[in-house]
Design an enzyme around this catalytic site. Structure first.
Site, PDB file in Angstrom:
ATOM      1  N   TYR A 158       7.109 -13.939   4.127  1.00 49.22           N
ATOM      2  CA  TYR A 158       8.353 -13.449   4.726  1.00 49.22           C
ATOM      3  C   TYR A 158       8.853 -12.205   4.009  1.00 49.22           C
ATOM      4  O   TYR A 158       9.144 -11.177   4.632  1.00 49.22           O
ATOM      5  CB  TYR A 158       9.406 -14.553   4.668  1.00 49.22           C
ATOM      6  N   LYS A 162       9.053  -8.369   5.583  1.00 45.15           N
ATOM      7  CA  LYS A 162      10.321  -7.656   5.673  1.00 45.15           C
ATOM      8  C   LYS A 162      10.327  -6.418   4.769  1.00 45.15           C
ATOM      9  O   LYS A 162      11.006  -5.429   5.060  1.00 45.15           O
ATOM     10  CB  LYS A 162      11.476  -8.590   5.316  1.00 45.15           C
TER      11      LYS A 162
END
Length: 259
Positions: A158, A162
């Site tokens: 994640y 990002k």
């Protein structure tokens, strides 16, 4: 400061709940002419569209799984077919699945990058090409995360995906300046959203987990969709017309500062 979106047409991914829904509603209240939202849940999409129309805004829902590159690439055309030329894009959708460097497999890594980095890339590309062809300015807001600075060990995929979106934000902001297309990002902190509730339940925490953690936060609560929606509306508006390439830490903790 005149934070209005009068006459604008906005596309918001992940607009069926949480941050995306909050941004869509804030844009409607700021006077936008039309809003297209995307998501996987058609029932929720219909409910949000009904709320937007109740605010006097033309609204449309596109059902799409952002993990599907072909479906993602077709979203803008569907939005413009229903509402006209889109001039504001908010990439608010995202996956937050857990995984450390030791247990994240290639399938999870690829899924996180597909939704969190590839989908914004494809939408930004389609959006920018359309605006350049029409010789019109526009604005893009990417909802990123504080974890893009490095993130927690249990968010390896994640945080990495990002982080890629943060770099994409700056790269495209620089490349699209000659066309007066602005790109900014919001590094969002811990937020109270339906997605976060689902993650907490999956992690085995009780339904009242929020009541336990909010008093421990510096300002006594978690970030709410309405908090960040105002900032997104500002970044879409002419009030921010001299601002591009910014990555704004929207959190009650200060990155790089220690006790």
């Amino acid at each position: 400061m005149n934070i209005r979106l009068s006459g604008r047409r906005i596309l918001v991914t992940g607009g069926t709940q949480g941050i995306g829904e909050g941004v869509a509603l804030a844009a409607a209240e700021a006077g936008t002419a039309a809003i297209c939202i995307t998501g996987r849940n058609a029932d929720r999409g219909a409910q949000v569209v009904a709320r937007l129309r109740g605010l006097g805004v033309a609204a449309h829902f596109v059902a799409a799984d952002l993990a599907d590159a072909a479906a993602t690439a077709g979203i803008l055309a569907q939005a413009e077919s229903a509402l006209g030329l889109i001039d504001g894009l908010v990439n608010a959708a995202g996956l937050t699945d857990r995984g450390t460097i030791l247990d994240t497999d290639a399938a999870l890594w690829d899924r996180l990058f597909a939704v969190n980095a590839r989908a914004p890339f494809l939408l930004t590309q389609a959006f920018a090409r359309r605006l350049v062809a029409e010789k019109r300015p526009g604005a893009i807001v990417n909802v990123i995360t504080m974890s893009s600075h490095g993130g927690q060990p249990f968010l390896t995929g994640y945080a990495s995906s990002k982080g890629a979106l943060a770099t994409l934000t700056k790269n495209t902001a620089h490349g699209l300046r000659p066309h007066r297309i602005r790109v900014n990002g919001i590094n969002l902190g811990w937020a109270d959203t339906p997605g976060e509730h689902a993650i907490q339940a999956r992690d085995g925490n009780p339904p009242d987990w929020r009541e336990a953690v909010e008093p421990t936060q510096p300002f006594g609560r978690l970030i709410r969709p309405a908090d960040v929606a105002g900032l997104a509306t500002y970044l879409l508006s002419d009030a921010a017309e001299m601002m591009t390439g910014a990555l704004i830490d929207f959190d009650q903790n200060v990155m790089g500062a220690y006790e």
